[in-house]
Design a protein around this motif. Structure first.
Motif: not given
Ligand SMILES: CC(C)(COP(=O)(O)OP(=O)(O)OC[C@H]1O[C@@H](n2cnc3c(N)ncnc32)[C@H](O)[C@@H]1OP(=O)(O)O)[C@@H](O)C(=O)NCCC(=O)NCCS
Length: 175
Positions: A31-33, A102-105, A108-114, A140-144
């Motif tokens: 539950m970051d953020g 921060y975190s996205v619920r 609603e992930r993978r839609k650009g909201y973060a 390793g947290n690629l999304g973040s």
């Molecule tokens: C990390 C997190 C915030 C990403 O939120 P999100 O809304 O899904 O992210 P976005 O849709 O804005 O994606 C941002 C980029 O990361 C990529 N991405 C998102 N999740 C990913 C995943 N699980 N694996 C690989 N890439 C990922 C997206 O494709 C996008 O890439 P692009 O710029 O090439 O298009 C979300 O997974 C989350 O809340 N995780 C748990 C809490 C956390 O890790 N918080 C961050 C602490 S530092």
């Protein structure tokens, strides 16, 4: 483009806040953020704790002042995520926690909201007097990491966090 707003937690969102908490727990997600959400199951207590933490006068001594936001989609008034801005550092934040969490619920992930949520928070960071912000993420947290890089983050170093036994990447965004 969808209209999104950053909104402080209020009673209007009490039910949704708890739905989000259930979703994070069900997904076994961190539950970051989310500030004090982990520590309470009472949404009104959560809202009150967030209010108190924002001001130096009312912030509990063991914490630093921090502003809690939620990302809300205007079209359906849905809470999409959480983001916390810490106004200053303590020792832990200066090394591991950084200025913004921060975190996205999960639903609603993978839609650009973060990416959008972080972008929307940066002007507020400037408003409170920060000229650069530290954001950390687990190696390793690629999304973040992509979220930070998309917002101008510059990699500084990787540091080991002993409590959770994890490596954290440190990035700075100049405001
Ligand atoms: C990390 C997190 C915030 C990403 O939120 P999100 O809304 O899904 O992210 P976005 O849709 O804005 O994606 C941002 C980029 O990361 C990529 N991405 C998102 N999740 C990913 C995943 N699980 N694996 C690989 N890439 C990922 C997206 O494709 C996008 O890439 P692009 O710029 O090439 O298009 C979300 O997974 C989350 O809340 N995780 C748990 C809490 C956390 O890790 N918080 C961050 C602490 S530092």
């Amino acid at each position: 483009m969808e209209e999104l707003i950053l909104q402080r937690p209020t009673a209007e969102y009490a039910q949704q806040i708890m739905e989000c908490k259930k979703e994070y727990l069900a997904a076994d997600s961190s539950m970051d953020g989310c500030g004090p959400l982990r520590r309470t199951d009472d949404p009104m207590e959560y809202i009150q704790k967030c209010d108190l933490e924002e001001s130096p006068e009312t912030c509990p001594a063991e914490l630093v002042p921090a502003t809690q936001f939620m990302l809300v989609r205007k079209a359906d008034n849905k809470v999409l995520g959480f983001l916390q801005v810490r106004h200053e550092f303590n020792d832990y934040l200066s090394k591991f926690g950084g200025h913004i969490g921060y975190s996205v619920r999960p639903c609603e992930r993978r839609k650009g909201y973060a990416k959008q949520m972080l972008q929307m928070a940066l002007p507020y960071c400037r408003e409170i007097g920060l000229d650069q912000v530290l954001i950390t993420c687990m190696d390793g947290n690629l999304g973040s990491e992509k979220t930070i890089l998309a917002n101008g983050g510059v990699y500084e170093s990787t540091i080991h966090e002993p409590n959770e036994n994890m490596d954290l990447k440190r990035f700075w965004i100049t405001l």
